[in-house]
Design a protein around this motif. Structure first.
Motif, PDB file in Angstrom:
ATOM      1  N   THR A  42       0.094   0.929   5.987  1.00  0.00           N
ATOM      2  CA  THR A  42       1.522   0.751   5.729  1.00  0.00           C
ATOM      3  C   THR A  42       2.152   2.136   5.585  1.00  0.00           C
ATOM      4  O   THR A  42       1.444   3.130   5.401  1.00  0.00           O
ATOM      5  CB  THR A  42       1.752  -0.033   4.428  1.00  0.00           C
ATOM      6  N   THR A  74       0.273  -6.882  13.266  1.00  0.00           N
ATOM      7  CA  THR A  74       0.819  -8.133  12.727  1.00  0.00           C
ATOM      8  C   THR A  74      -0.222  -8.999  12.033  1.00  0.00           C
ATOM      9  O   THR A  74       0.131  -9.844  11.213  1.00  0.00           O
ATOM     10  CB  THR A  74       1.502  -8.945  13.833  1.00  0.00           C
ATOM     11  N   GLU A  75      -1.492  -8.791  12.331  1.00  0.00           N
ATOM     12  CA  GLU A  75      -2.541  -9.596  11.707  1.00  0.00           C
ATOM     13  C   GLU A  75      -2.848  -9.158  10.278  1.00  0.00           C
ATOM     14  O   GLU A  75      -3.578  -9.831   9.553  1.00  0.00           O
ATOM     15  CB  GLU A  75      -3.830  -9.550  12.560  1.00  0.00           C
ATOM     16  N   GLY A  77      -1.379  -7.644   6.384  1.00  0.00           N
ATOM     17  CA  GLY A  77      -0.242  -7.619   5.483  1.00  0.00           C
ATOM     18  C   GLY A  77       0.450  -8.958   5.361  1.00  0.00           C
ATOM     19  O   GLY A  77      -0.089 -10.003   5.701  1.00  0.00           O
ATOM     20  N   ASN A  78       1.682  -8.891   4.850  1.00  0.00           N
ATOM     21  CA  ASN A  78       2.487 -10.090   4.642  1.00  0.00           C
ATOM     22  C   ASN A  78       3.938  -9.754   4.953  1.00  0.00           C
ATOM     23  O   ASN A  78       4.223  -8.716   5.528  1.00  0.00           O
ATOM     24  CB  ASN A  78       2.317 -10.594   3.195  1.00  0.00           C
ATOM     25  N   ALA A  79       4.856 -10.612   4.529  1.00  0.00           N
ATOM     26  CA  ALA A  79       6.264 -10.404   4.850  1.00  0.00           C
ATOM     27  C   ALA A  79       6.817  -9.128   4.226  1.00  0.00           C
ATOM     28  O   ALA A  79       7.793  -8.564   4.711  1.00  0.00           O
ATOM     29  CB  ALA A  79       7.079 -11.606   4.396  1.00  0.00           C
ATOM     30  N   ARG A  80       6.232  -8.659   3.131  1.00  0.00           N
ATOM     31  CA  ARG A  80       6.729  -7.460   2.454  1.00  0.00           C
ATOM     32  C   ARG A  80       6.129  -6.182   3.009  1.00  0.00           C
ATOM     33  O   ARG A  80       6.761  -5.134   2.962  1.00  0.00           O
ATOM     34  CB  ARG A  80       6.409  -7.542   0.960  1.00  0.00           C
ATOM     35  N   ASP A  81       4.899  -6.235   3.472  1.00  0.00           N
ATOM     36  CA  ASP A  81       4.192  -5.039   3.941  1.00  0.00           C
ATOM     37  C   ASP A  81       4.047  -5.046   5.452  1.00  0.00           C
ATOM     38  O   ASP A  81       3.455  -5.969   6.009  1.00  0.00           O
ATOM     39  CB  ASP A  81       2.777  -4.958   3.336  1.00  0.00           C
ATOM     40  N   ARG A  82       4.595  -4.020   6.105  1.00  0.00           N
ATOM     41  CA  ARG A  82       4.404  -3.864   7.547  1.00  0.00           C
ATOM     42  C   ARG A  82       3.263  -2.877   7.763  1.00  0.00           C
ATOM     43  O   ARG A  82       3.310  -1.755   7.286  1.00  0.00           O
ATOM     44  CB  ARG A  82       5.675  -3.345   8.214  1.00  0.00           C
ATOM     45  N   TRP A  83       2.254  -3.312   8.475  1.00  0.00           N
ATOM     46  CA  TRP A  83       1.101  -2.471   8.795  1.00  0.00           C
ATOM     47  C   TRP A  83       1.265  -1.958  10.218  1.00  0.00           C
ATOM     48  O   TRP A  83       1.735  -2.670  11.104  1.00  0.00           O
ATOM     49  CB  TRP A  83      -0.193  -3.269   8.662  1.00  0.00           C
TER      50      TRP A  83
END
Length: 195
Positions: A42, A74-75, A77-83
């Motif tokens: 991230t 996209t596989e 993290g979640n909605a808050r964390d962009r990897w």
């Protein structure tokens, strides 16, 4: 170009005038290098690793994404964390036809990253396992060569390095294998161009 030196577009990106400009900010090559070496991260993880603020890192990651150097993982993290992950394993810079000012800015950013990595490696020498203590070098060789001989030397070194990349990141790599940084700098000694 010999087959062993040809570029693989699935793993390598060749800089052109547009993509070169995207890497002229000193932080961007460092971000790209960190993603290549350590894998997806991230912006906040990258910021902590690089010792910079998260806002700047987030901005520069987005700029790298616009230029196609990084892609969202996209596989993870979640909605808050962009990897993010590096889109390519290697960047190839061909100086032919490149704008001199932009080229100099890019190469300065790369050199700064090399210097920082070398300083970090030196700081970690005392913590290395015994088998790694003498496995590397900080060496400098000054040779008297013609431009053709210099190109021949560069091609030979690149071929040798590529011959050791066959199992990089693959499942058949020996368990003791670790990422090893090899920086290749070949240039006319400063102040010698008029001779």
């Amino acid at each position: 170009m010999p087959p062993e030196l040809e570029h693989d577009p699935r793993r390598e990106v060749v800089l052109d005038a547009t993509t070169l400009k995207a890497l002229t900010h000193p932080l961007r090559p460092r971000i790209l290098s960190a993603l290549r070496l350590h894998g997806p991260a991230t912006a906040s993880r990258l910021a902590a690793h690089l010792g910079v603020n998260t806002g700047a890192t987030s901005y520069h990651v987005r700029q790298l994404a616009e230029a196609g150097f990084v892609v969202e993982a996209t596989e993870l993290g979640n909605a808050r964390d962009r990897w993010w992950r590096a889109a390519h394993a290697r960047t190839i810079f061909d100086t032919q036809g490149a704008d001199q000012e932009t080229s100099a800015a890019y190469l300065s950013a790369v050199a700064a990253g090399y210097a920082e990595n070398a300083q970090r490696a030196i700081a970690e020498i005392a913590t290395l396992p015994p088998e790694w203590e003498d496995a590397g070098t900080f060496s400098n060789f000054t040779l008297r060569l013609t431009p053709d001989e210099t190109t021949e030397l560069m091609d030979a070194i690149t071929t040798l390095i590529r011959s050791h990349r066959s199992h990089q990141g693959s499942i058949d790599a020996p368990p003791e294998a670790r990422p090893v940084s090899v920086n290749l700098e070949v240039f006319l000694a400063p102040g010698m161009s008029g001779e």
